[in-house]
Write a protein that holds these residues in place. Structure first.
Motif, PDB file in Angstrom:
ATOM      1  N   MET A 222     -57.398  29.368  67.748  1.00  0.00           N
ATOM      2  CA  MET A 222     -57.328  28.014  67.195  1.00  0.00           C
ATOM      3  C   MET A 222     -55.889  27.494  67.236  1.00  0.00           C
ATOM      4  SD  MET A 222     -59.958  28.264  63.893  1.00  0.00           S
ATOM      5  CE  MET A 222     -60.227  26.500  63.692  1.00  0.00           C
TER       6      MET A 222
ATOM      7  N   ARG B 234     -50.653  20.095  62.902  1.00  0.00           N
ATOM      8  CA  ARG B 234     -49.845  19.983  61.676  1.00  0.00           C
ATOM      9  C   ARG B 234     -49.027  21.248  61.422  1.00  0.00           C
ATOM     10  NH1 ARG B 234     -52.961  18.527  56.541  1.00  0.00           N
ATOM     11  NH2 ARG B 234     -51.458  19.103  54.952  1.00  0.00           N
TER      12      ARG B 234
ATOM     13  N   PHE C  61     -62.411  36.221  61.875  1.00  0.00           N
ATOM     14  CA  PHE C  61     -63.812  36.012  62.259  1.00  0.00           C
ATOM     15  C   PHE C  61     -64.416  37.253  62.925  1.00  0.00           C
ATOM     16  CE2 PHE C  61     -62.738  31.216  62.924  1.00  0.00           C
ATOM     17  CZ  PHE C  61     -62.910  30.976  61.565  1.00  0.00           C
TER      18      PHE C  61
ATOM     19  N   LEU D  31     -56.146  27.621  54.335  1.00  0.00           N
ATOM     20  CA  LEU D  31     -57.289  27.053  53.601  1.00  0.00           C
ATOM     21  C   LEU D  31     -57.273  25.529  53.655  1.00  0.00           C
ATOM     22  CD1 LEU D  31     -57.175  29.327  50.417  1.00  0.00           C
ATOM     23  CD2 LEU D  31     -58.997  29.321  52.133  1.00  0.00           C
TER      24      LEU D  31
ATOM     25  N   MET E  29     -56.122  24.269  58.039  1.00  0.00           N
ATOM     26  CA  MET E  29     -56.995  24.727  59.121  1.00  0.00           C
ATOM     27  C   MET E  29     -58.415  25.012  58.664  1.00  0.00           C
ATOM     28  SD  MET E  29     -54.468  26.980  61.567  1.00  0.00           S
ATOM     29  CE  MET E  29     -55.811  27.279  62.739  1.00  0.00           C
ATOM     30  N   LYS E  30     -58.631  25.027  57.330  1.00  0.00           N
ATOM     31  CA  LYS E  30     -59.973  25.242  56.780  1.00  0.00           C
ATOM     32  C   LYS E  30     -60.545  26.604  57.142  1.00  0.00           C
ATOM     33  CE  LYS E  30     -59.533  20.851  55.828  1.00  0.00           C
ATOM     34  NZ  LYS E  30     -58.879  20.491  54.539  1.00  0.00           N
ATOM     35  N   ILE E  31     -59.656  27.592  57.228  1.00  0.00           N
ATOM     36  CA  ILE E  31     -60.122  28.953  57.484  1.00  0.00           C
ATOM     37  C   ILE E  31     -59.565  29.889  56.418  1.00  0.00           C
ATOM     38  CG2 ILE E  31     -60.404  28.610  59.971  1.00  0.00           C
ATOM     39  CD1 ILE E  31     -57.785  30.107  60.419  1.00  0.00           C
ATOM     40  N   VAL E  32     -60.284  30.994  56.205  1.00  0.00           N
ATOM     41  CA  VAL E  32     -59.894  31.971  55.202  1.00  0.00           C
ATOM     42  C   VAL E  32     -59.150  33.118  55.885  1.00  0.00           C
ATOM     43  CG1 VAL E  32     -60.707  33.564  53.435  1.00  0.00           C
ATOM     44  CG2 VAL E  32     -61.915  31.392  53.820  1.00  0.00           C
TER      45      VAL E  32
ATOM     46  N   GLY F  60     -59.715  38.363  57.171  1.00  0.00           N
ATOM     47  CA  GLY F  60     -60.100  37.256  56.303  1.00  0.00           C
ATOM     48  C   GLY F  60     -60.781  37.691  55.011  1.00  0.00           C
TER      49      GLY F  60
END
Lengths: 316, 316
Positions: free
Chosen positions: A26, A30, A46, A268, A271-274, A305
């Motif tokens: 990914m 930003r 993931f 979080l 990128m909205k990922i853990v 994650g």
């Protein structure tokens, strides 16, 4: 099998690739802006079992002969390696015995149980764990799979970099976390093997900076009472991984827990990922500029994650 | 432009596709098992500005003539639509005026400011907001872009389903959240247009179940004091969206805040992705079995990822 080389990593990848995820890479405009570099994130959060540890564990388990595998595998690590080994053993239909301190968190126990691992509890001391592991191996005949001082583990962990550089062959630098050093050793073997001019960096928390200390003094040295929110990186760099790291890694960056927490929040919120704290130290070092990569194309391995939501007072 | 049809959505997609993300579709064997269905998650939490609202806002802003656009755009919504409209206006280099109650959360203010929106604060009443918006439009000449009662917004929101069914044409059902109804109306137009036999479901929180009430009584009806942790779904279903929903949607499922919170935790813990409560209601309905999709191939639109970490006491 002695020295791990690029070929061993390629063989590992051929062995495990149908069983694990080829994880996505990914990007984030930003975070690029904040860091002043062009960043590529290899999302091992993931991966199966939530971390890159599934790679090494699967390679180790699938490399055993039928006779070796028949009595199962064992470990006295209680984190992501334990979950990964339990899962990998399940792929082969053999038991995994996991020695854990009686004080282990519920989430770690749950992960091992979910993947079918058999937990052997012991007193929460280093000595009790080793003794319990020895006893388990003696009594069951299981093969002890060390979380990083094992050539098949190192080769397996290197497969993340093999996929990464296969998709992004023009990276200027690659950075990953270092605890015991399995991921960093495997990554450096692949990166320097495929692209000799690439810069390879390790990143570790300042509360457990034994690799930095060892790297700069060219001698394995432990730190007293390692401590960090990056609880997967407290291990002492291994005697099998350190020589590889010394030879192939360009530098080791150190980051504060404060910067690690900020990195987790960025993943979080932006990128909205853990990403767990241990998985976020590479980006934390880049964002805090303790890793010098300004303007470069930087590959960052987000190694896991498995964030324990019940133990994140620093998240808010 | 009157009725929105499949063709309008296709035109919207051609207009916006270079500006927005073609978001990935993820799967999870573990969530499939928990839900008893084969699930496909369209990750609009990874969309520009963190939600699908970027689609409709971009379509609306890019559809304006130069004369219309020159004085900017305006809205009195303060959530994801406000951030998305600010961002879309920036793409075109025109101002976005956002009327917000003085009580708006820091994270909402930050998002609008980050994308260059100009905030006009007002008293926290519905009437004050409308008056302030009227005044802004009168004084600046900006075009008011309603968050859902606008054909270009509906067409833009439908582009998520267009990508989704383009990649997964054999879905048996598709489910998405419903607040004002822009996403559900757009989704149903695309889904029934491309695949007449597909089941289209809306999902909404039980504390704001006006769409379910309206749908089952075939008459738009508001509920008193809507309330839910899914704060993006409190709006009253629109008079432009409801007729579309009534005609094309098969059923509306309702879920409790408890189930929505559990769904958000599943995304964090199992899939390692951040989905805000409003974005998680589709899966929550499937997991809680208030949406009847057992054994089906179900497309679930995860509509947004702007989780406010400071306001999640229910997360632990």
């Amino acid at each position: 099998m002695s020295e791990v080389d690029l070929n061993a990593v390629r063989e590992a990848h051929a062995r495990i690739r149908e069983r694990i995820h080829w994880t996505p890479v990914m990007t984030s405009a930003r975070l690029d802006e904040l860091a002043g570099a062009h960043l590529f994130f290899k999302c091992e959060n993931f991966q199966e079992t939530g971390s890159f540890k599934a790679r090494g564990a699967t390679n180790a388990v699938l490399s055993l002969t039928d006779a070796e595998a028949s009595r199962g595998v064992a470990t006295h690590s209680s984190g992501n390696h334990a979950a990964a080994l339990s899962w990998a053993a399940g792929l082969r239909g053999v038991p995994a015995f996991v020695v854990m301190p009686s004080t282990a968190s519920r989430i770690k126990i749950d992960a091992v149980e979910r993947y079918g691992g058999r937990i052997v509890f012991c007193e929460p001391t280093h000595r009790a764990r080793e003794e319990a592991a020895d006893r388990v191996v003696r009594e069951t005949g299981a093969v002890l799979i060390h979380p990083y001082n094992n050539p098949r583990i190192i080769a397996g962990q290197g497969t993340a970099a093999l996929e990464f550089l296969g998709e992004h062959p023009d990276l200027d630098a690659i950075i990953c976390p270092v605890g015991g050093g399995g991921l960093l050793a495997g990554t450096s073997i692949v990166a320097k093997g495929l692209r000799p001019g690439i810069r390879v960096l390790g990143a570790e928390p300042e509360g457990a900076a034994d690799t930095k200390l060892s790297f700069e003094s060219a001698r394995r040295q432990q730190v007293d009472h390692p401590s960090s929110i990056a609880d997967g990186l407290l291990a002492f760099v291994g005697d099998m991984t350190f020589p590889v790291i010394r030879r192939l890694v360009d530098s080791v960056a150190v980051v504060s827990d404060h910067d690690i927490a900020a990195a987790v929040r960025s993943f979080l919120e932006v990128m909205k990922i853990v990403v767990e704290p241990s998985g976020a130290v590479g980006y934390a070092a880049v964002a805090a500029k303790t890793a010098e990569v300004a303007g470069l194309r930087v590959g960052i391995i987000l190694s896991g994650g498995n964030l324990d939501l019940e133990r994140t007072p620093w998240l808010k």
